[in-house]
Write an enzyme that holds these catalytic residues in place. Structure first.
Site, PDB file in Angstrom:
ATOM      1  N   ARG A 273       5.418  11.235  -2.893  1.00 22.26           N
ATOM      2  CA  ARG A 273       5.948  10.068  -3.353  1.00 22.26           C
ATOM      3  C   ARG A 273       7.549  10.183  -3.486  1.00 22.26           C
ATOM      4  O   ARG A 273       8.192  11.249  -3.595  1.00 22.26           O
ATOM      5  CB  ARG A 273       5.576   9.688  -4.815  1.00 22.26           C
TER       6      ARG A 273
ATOM      7  N   ILE B  84      11.402   1.445   1.169  1.00 29.31           N
ATOM      8  CA  ILE B  84      12.066   1.250  -0.238  1.00 29.31           C
ATOM      9  C   ILE B  84      11.159   2.435  -1.137  1.00 29.31           C
ATOM     10  O   ILE B  84      10.155   2.233  -1.488  1.00 29.31           O
ATOM     11  CB  ILE B  84      11.615  -0.214  -0.861  1.00 29.31           C
ATOM     12  N   ARG B  85      12.011   3.298  -1.676  1.00 29.01           N
ATOM     13  CA  ARG B  85      11.672   4.311  -2.431  1.00 29.01           C
ATOM     14  C   ARG B  85      10.161   4.753  -1.832  1.00 29.01           C
ATOM     15  O   ARG B  85       9.124   5.030  -2.637  1.00 29.01           O
ATOM     16  CB  ARG B  85      11.466   3.953  -3.795  1.00 29.01           C
TER      17      ARG B  85
ATOM     18  N   CYS C  90       3.141   1.396   1.548  1.00 28.48           N
ATOM     19  CA  CYS C  90       4.132   2.161   0.756  1.00 28.48           C
ATOM     20  C   CYS C  90       3.164   2.469  -0.580  1.00 28.48           C
ATOM     21  O   CYS C  90       2.485   3.502  -0.316  1.00 28.48           O
ATOM     22  CB  CYS C  90       5.230   1.135   0.504  1.00 28.48           C
TER      23      CYS C  90
ATOM     24  N   GLU D  63       5.437  -6.354   5.488  1.00 27.32           N
ATOM     25  CA  GLU D  63       5.337  -7.706   4.878  1.00 27.32           C
ATOM     26  C   GLU D  63       6.840  -8.369   4.442  1.00 27.32           C
ATOM     27  O   GLU D  63       6.943  -9.473   4.374  1.00 27.32           O
ATOM     28  CB  GLU D  63       4.521  -7.679   3.702  1.00 27.32           C
TER      29      GLU D  63
ATOM     30  N   GLY E  22       4.535  -1.315  -4.273  1.00 30.05           N
ATOM     31  CA  GLY E  22       4.821  -1.759  -5.609  1.00 30.05           C
ATOM     32  C   GLY E  22       5.004  -0.427  -6.472  1.00 30.05           C
ATOM     33  O   GLY E  22       5.591   0.394  -5.794  1.00 30.05           O
ATOM     34  N   GLU E  23       4.403  -0.358  -7.318  1.00 31.73           N
ATOM     35  CA  GLU E  23       4.395   1.217  -8.136  1.00 31.73           C
ATOM     36  C   GLU E  23       3.042   1.594  -8.048  1.00 31.73           C
ATOM     37  O   GLU E  23       2.212   1.047  -8.934  1.00 31.73           O
ATOM     38  CB  GLU E  23       5.236   0.828  -9.520  1.00 31.73           C
ATOM     39  N   SER E  24       2.877   2.706  -7.387  1.00 41.24           N
ATOM     40  CA  SER E  24       1.528   3.415  -7.204  1.00 41.24           C
ATOM     41  C   SER E  24       0.827   3.615  -8.542  1.00 41.24           C
ATOM     42  O   SER E  24      -0.376   3.376  -8.869  1.00 41.24           O
ATOM     43  CB  SER E  24       1.579   4.302  -6.440  1.00 41.24           C
TER      44      SER E  24
ATOM     45  N   HIS F 122       7.247  -1.313   4.680  1.00 37.38           N
ATOM     46  CA  HIS F 122       6.993  -2.868   4.402  1.00 37.38           C
ATOM     47  C   HIS F 122       7.081  -3.726   5.374  1.00 37.38           C
ATOM     48  O   HIS F 122       7.928  -4.683   5.577  1.00 37.38           O
ATOM     49  CB  HIS F 122       7.875  -3.131   3.364  1.00 37.38           C
TER      50      HIS F 122
HETATM   51  N1  GLN Z   1       7.990   4.484  -4.953  1.00 36.01           N
HETATM   52  C1  GLN Z   1       6.871   3.794  -5.378  1.00 36.01           C
HETATM   53  C2  GLN Z   1       5.774   4.651  -5.675  1.00 36.01           C
HETATM   54  O1  GLN Z   1       5.908   5.731  -5.744  1.00 36.01           O
HETATM   55  C3  GLN Z   1       6.310   3.024  -4.075  1.00 36.01           C
HETATM   56  C4  GLN Z   1       7.526   2.307  -3.612  1.00 36.01           C
HETATM   57  C5  GLN Z   1       6.833   0.908  -2.853  1.00 36.01           C
HETATM   58  O2  GLN Z   1       6.006   0.813  -2.877  1.00 36.01           O
HETATM   59  N2  GLN Z   1       8.069   0.536  -2.147  1.00 36.01           N
HETATM   60  O3  GLN Z   1       4.511   4.142  -6.284  1.00 36.01           O
END
Ligand code: GLN
Length: 192
Positions: free
Chosen positions: A105, A134-135, A78, A173, A46-48, A171
């Protein structure tokens, strides 16, 4: 086996679905009370920064840290991996600091922000694992306590284990491959 999936933000529903496919009891965790009686905990992608902030605001950070230090197995993917790292090479989100790894990151520049790679992962057997990035962060450094489970073709470390803690830059999942979730259940059961 009862596995909690941190459900503050991100891809928690997908982890819950995978664990249920493997016949584990999977429950969302938003409050510290829900940590009671768990055999393992998943921290999703997600977004850390958001997950870290919500964990702190809901008083989960220190509880998770204490339980993990007392042996609760934890699996981070992630953003979840970023939250497990002791160090990050950029502005640091609120971290659990449970693994002796340094992460970076959003480490793959624009063109490769999101990509898929077939990964060779000896602990999972011969069939390559579909790595969905993903990112994604990458792992820049590990110490001698950390087992490296997978690298990209260029050598970049993307999966690690330290005792009962497991962290992936990608990921699992979001794929149909259940082997990493099974591997985590095997770690909990002491089969690995
Ligand atoms: N870019 C996100 C972060 O820095 C991590 C991306 C993800 O969990 N798919 O938290």
């Amino acid at each position: 086996m009862k596995i909690g999936v941190l459900a503050s933000q991100g891809a928690f529903a997908e982890h819950i679905a995978k664990l249920r496919q493997l016949e584990a009891e999977a429950v969302p965790v938003r409050l510290p009370e829900k940590l009671e009686g768990l055999d393992g905990l998943v921290i999703p992608g997600g977004e850390s920064t958001s997950i870290g902030r919500l964990m702190r605001d809901y008083k989960l950070t220190s509880q998770i840290r204490d339980r993990a230090k007392n042996g609760l197995p934890v699996f981070g993917t992630c953003a979840g991996m970023i939250l497990l790292a002791k160090k990050s090479s950029d502005a640091y989100p609120e971290s659990l600091g449970l693994m002796d790894i340094t992460v970076r990151r959003n480490a793959f520049g624009r063109q490769r922000e999101s990509f898929e790679a077939e990964l060779t992962i000896p602990v999972l057997g011969e069939k390559p694992f579909p790595g969905v990035f993903i990112r994604a962060p990458l792992i820049e450094q590990v110490n001698s306590q950390v087992e490296i489970l997978a690298r990209l073709a260029d050598g970049t470390i993307v999966a690690v284990r330290q005792k009962k803690t497991l962290a992936l830059a990608f990921h699992p999942e979001l794929t149909d491959d259940l082997r990493f979730h099974q591997y985590f259940l095997d770690i909990i059961a002491g089969r690995r």
